[in-house]
Design an enzyme around this catalytic site. Structure first.
Site, short mmCIF file in Angstrom:
data_model
loop_
_atom_site.label_atom_id
_atom_site.label_comp_id
_atom_site.label_asym_id
_atom_site.label_seq_id
_atom_site.Cartn_x
_atom_site.Cartn_y
_atom_site.Cartn_z
N ARG A 53 -11.00 -0.26 13.96
CA ARG A 53 -10.60 0.53 12.81
C ARG A 53 -11.36 0.02 11.58
O ARG A 53 -12.24 0.68 11.07
CB ARG A 53 -9.08 0.44 12.64
CG ARG A 53 -8.52 1.48 11.71
CD ARG A 53 -7.02 1.43 11.62
NE ARG A 53 -6.53 0.22 10.97
CZ ARG A 53 -5.29 0.04 10.56
NH1 ARG A 53 -4.39 1.01 10.73
NH2 ARG A 53 -4.91 -1.08 9.97
N MET A 63 12.48 24.58 2.75
CA MET A 63 11.70 23.84 1.77
C MET A 63 12.58 22.98 0.86
O MET A 63 12.27 21.81 0.59
CB MET A 63 10.86 24.80 0.91
CG MET A 63 9.90 24.09 -0.01
SD MET A 63 8.99 25.21 -1.09
CE MET A 63 7.95 26.07 0.07
N LYS A 116 0.85 -1.21 0.00
CA LYS A 116 0.00 0.00 0.00
C LYS A 116 0.88 1.25 0.00
O LYS A 116 2.09 1.16 0.28
CB LYS A 116 -0.92 -0.03 1.23
CG LYS A 116 -0.19 0.01 2.56
CD LYS A 116 -1.12 -0.31 3.73
CE LYS A 116 -0.36 -0.25 5.05
NZ LYS A 116 -1.16 -0.77 6.17
N TYR A 164 16.58 30.10 8.51
CA TYR A 164 15.43 30.90 8.95
C TYR A 164 15.37 31.01 10.46
O TYR A 164 15.59 30.04 11.18
CB TYR A 164 14.13 30.25 8.48
CG TYR A 164 13.83 30.44 7.01
CD1 TYR A 164 13.66 31.70 6.47
CD2 TYR A 164 13.72 29.34 6.18
CE1 TYR A 164 13.37 31.86 5.12
CE2 TYR A 164 13.43 29.48 4.83
CZ TYR A 164 13.25 30.76 4.31
OH TYR A 164 12.98 30.91 2.98
C1 LIG Z 1 -0.37 -1.72 6.89
C2 LIG Z 1 -0.98 -3.01 7.25
C3 LIG Z 1 -0.21 -4.18 7.31
C4 LIG Z 1 1.30 -4.16 7.27
O1 LIG Z 1 1.77 -3.71 8.51
P1 LIG Z 1 3.33 -3.54 8.86
O2 LIG Z 1 3.32 -3.12 10.28
O3 LIG Z 1 3.83 -2.49 7.94
O4 LIG Z 1 3.97 -4.85 8.63
C5 LIG Z 1 -0.86 -5.39 7.47
N1 LIG Z 1 -2.22 -5.45 7.61
C6 LIG Z 1 -2.99 -4.34 7.60
C7 LIG Z 1 -4.44 -4.47 7.78
C8 LIG Z 1 -2.40 -3.09 7.43
O5 LIG Z 1 -3.17 -2.00 7.44
#
Ligand SMILES: *Cc1c(COP(=O)(O)O)cnc(C)c1O
Length: 345
Positions: free
Chosen positions: A128, A290, A33, A242
C-alpha cells in the site's frame, strides 16, 4: 429541535488511550487522521496530548496543519502520505514530519526542506505505502545518516491474530530495520494486541481509542441521539417508507426519527438495524431515507423523545454489522449535520 446530537466522551477516549498504553512498554502515539475518525481532531488531539500522547499521525499534510493548530508546538505530527508535490510550505510552517514513502519523496524532501525532520515508511508486504526492501536497501545508508525521527511499517491482518501474514510482516520489518538507531513502529490497535514482539518503540493506535474493534475492552466514545419527530399507529397491512419494503403484520407504533443517510447513517443497515431506547432495541422499519428513519416502538411503554443509534449499549461495530461493514466506516461516515457536544477531557 430536530437536530440529532452527537455526544463525544473525551474521558472515555482518554481511558482507551491509557488502556492501550498500559499494554506495551513502548511510547503510545495516537492516530487522528480523517478528523479524528470523524469525532473531531481539534478536540480529540488536545485531549490525548493532555493525557501524555506526544506523537500524532495523520494521512495528509493538510490534516497535519489543522492538528498543529489544535496542539500548538511540541507534539510531533507524522504524515503517512509523506512529502507530496506542493506540500513543502505546509510541512515547514506546521512543522510536520512526513513519513517518506519512496526515493522520489526523499529527493523532494531534502531538496525542498534540507535538514527538516522526516520519517521513513517501509512496505513489509501490504503493498500500500512505503518502500519495498530493494528500494530501501538503495536509500538506507543515506536516509539513516540524516537521522529519521521514526521508521515504520503497517500490518495488513493484525485484527486476525492467527493470520500467518503477521509473523511474515514482522520478519520482513525486522530484516529491514534490525540494528538501526532510529525508533521503530509497526503496530496500530490490532498489532498492540498481538503482543510484545510487535510493539517496537512507538505504537500507533487509532480505532481502539475511538471505541472500536479489535480493542474489545474499549469504552464507548460516541453517543448519537436522534429526536423523534412524529409517532403513528399502523393497522395490519400498512407500509412504512420508500418502496413499501416493510408492511405491518399486526397493529404497531412507529416513531419517525430525524436523521438519515445524509447524516452518514448507512442505508445498507435498513433491513437489519436497530436503534435503542435506553437499552431496549427498536427495529428499523423499511428503508433509511435521506433525513428520516421509521422505527418500531410498539413494545415501549411510552412515546420516546429520542432514540440512540450509537451509545454504550450499541457500539460502532454492532452498527457496522447491520450494514455489512466495519466500525471505522461507521465512525468516519458520521455527518456534518449533528449538534456535536464534547464531555470530559
Ligand atoms: C489508520 C492507520 C493506523 C491506525 O490503525 P487502527 O487500526 O485504527 O488502530 C496506524 N497506522 C497506519 C499506517 C494507518 O494507516
Amino acid at each position: 429541535m430536530a437536530q440529532a446530537q452527537l455526544i463525544i466522551d473525551l474521558d472515555a477516549l482518554c481511558a482507551n488511550w491509557r488502556a492501550l498504553d498500559a499494554l506495551s512498554r513502548s511510547e503510545t502515539g495516537a492516530v487522528v487522521k480523517a478528523d479524528g475518525y470523524g469525532l473531531g481532531a481539534a478536540r480529540v488531539a488536545p485531549a490525548l496530548a493532555k493525557q501524555g500522547a506526544r506523537r500524532f499521525f495523520v494521512a495528509l499534510a493538510e490534516e497535519g496543519a489543522a492538528v498543529r493548530q489544535a496542539l500548538g508546538q511540541g507534539p510531533e505530527i507524522c504524515v503517512f502520505s509523506g512529502h507530496m508535490e506542493g506540500d513543502a510550505a505546509l510541512i515547514r510552517d506546521a512543522r510536520l514530519t512526513p513519513m517518506i514513502n519512496s526515493i522520489d519523496q526523499m529527493l523532494r524532501h531534502v531538496e525542498a526542506l534540507p535538514g527538516h525532520a522526516f520519517g521513513i515508511q517501509l512496505d513489509s508486504g501490504m503493498n500500500r505505502l512505503g518502500m519495498e526492501p530493494a528500494e530501501w536497501s538503495a536509500l538506507r545508508d543515506i536516509a539513516l545518516a540524516q537521522k529519521p525521527r521514526l521508521v515504520m511499517s503497517h500490518l495488513a491482518c493484525a485484527d486476525e491474530p492467527d493470520h500467518a501474514m503477521n509473523a511474515q510482516q514482522l520478519h520482513c520489518f525486522r530484516e529491514m530495520t534490525d540494528g538501526i538507531e532510529a525508533p521503530r513502529s509497526l503496530s496500530a490497535t490490532g498489532g498492540i494486541l498481538l503482543g510484545e514482539a510487535y510493539h517496537f518503540d512507538v505504537t500507533r493506535p487509532g480505532i481502539g481509542l475511538y471505541g472500536g474493534l479489535p480493542f474489545e475492552r474499549a469504552q464507548s466514545v460516541a453517543r448519537l441521539s436522534i429526536p423523534v419527530i412524529q409517532m403513528r399507529d399502523l393497522a395490519p397491512g400498512e407500509t412504512v417508507g420508500y418502496g413499501n419494503t416493510f408492511a405491518a403484520a399486526a397493529p404497531m407504533r412507529v416513531a419517525t426519527i430525524a436523521a438519515g443517510y445524509a447524516d452518514g447513517i448507512l442505508r445498507a443497515q435498513g433491513p437489519k438495524g436497530y436503534l435503542l431506547a435506553d437499552d431496549r432495541p427498536c427495529k428499523i422499519l423499511g428503508r433509511v431515507s435521506m433525513d428520516l428513519i421509521g422505527v418500531d416502538v410498539t413494545h415501549l411503554g411510552e412515546a420516546p423523545q429520542s432514540l440512540d443509534l450509537l451509545g454504550p449499549h450499541q457500539g460502532v461495530d454492532q452498527v457496522a454489522d447491520y450494514a455489512g461493514t466495519i466500525g471505522y466506516e461507521v465512525l468516519t461516515s458520521l455527518g456534518a449535520r449533528y449538534a456535536r457536544r464534547y464531555i470530559g477531557g
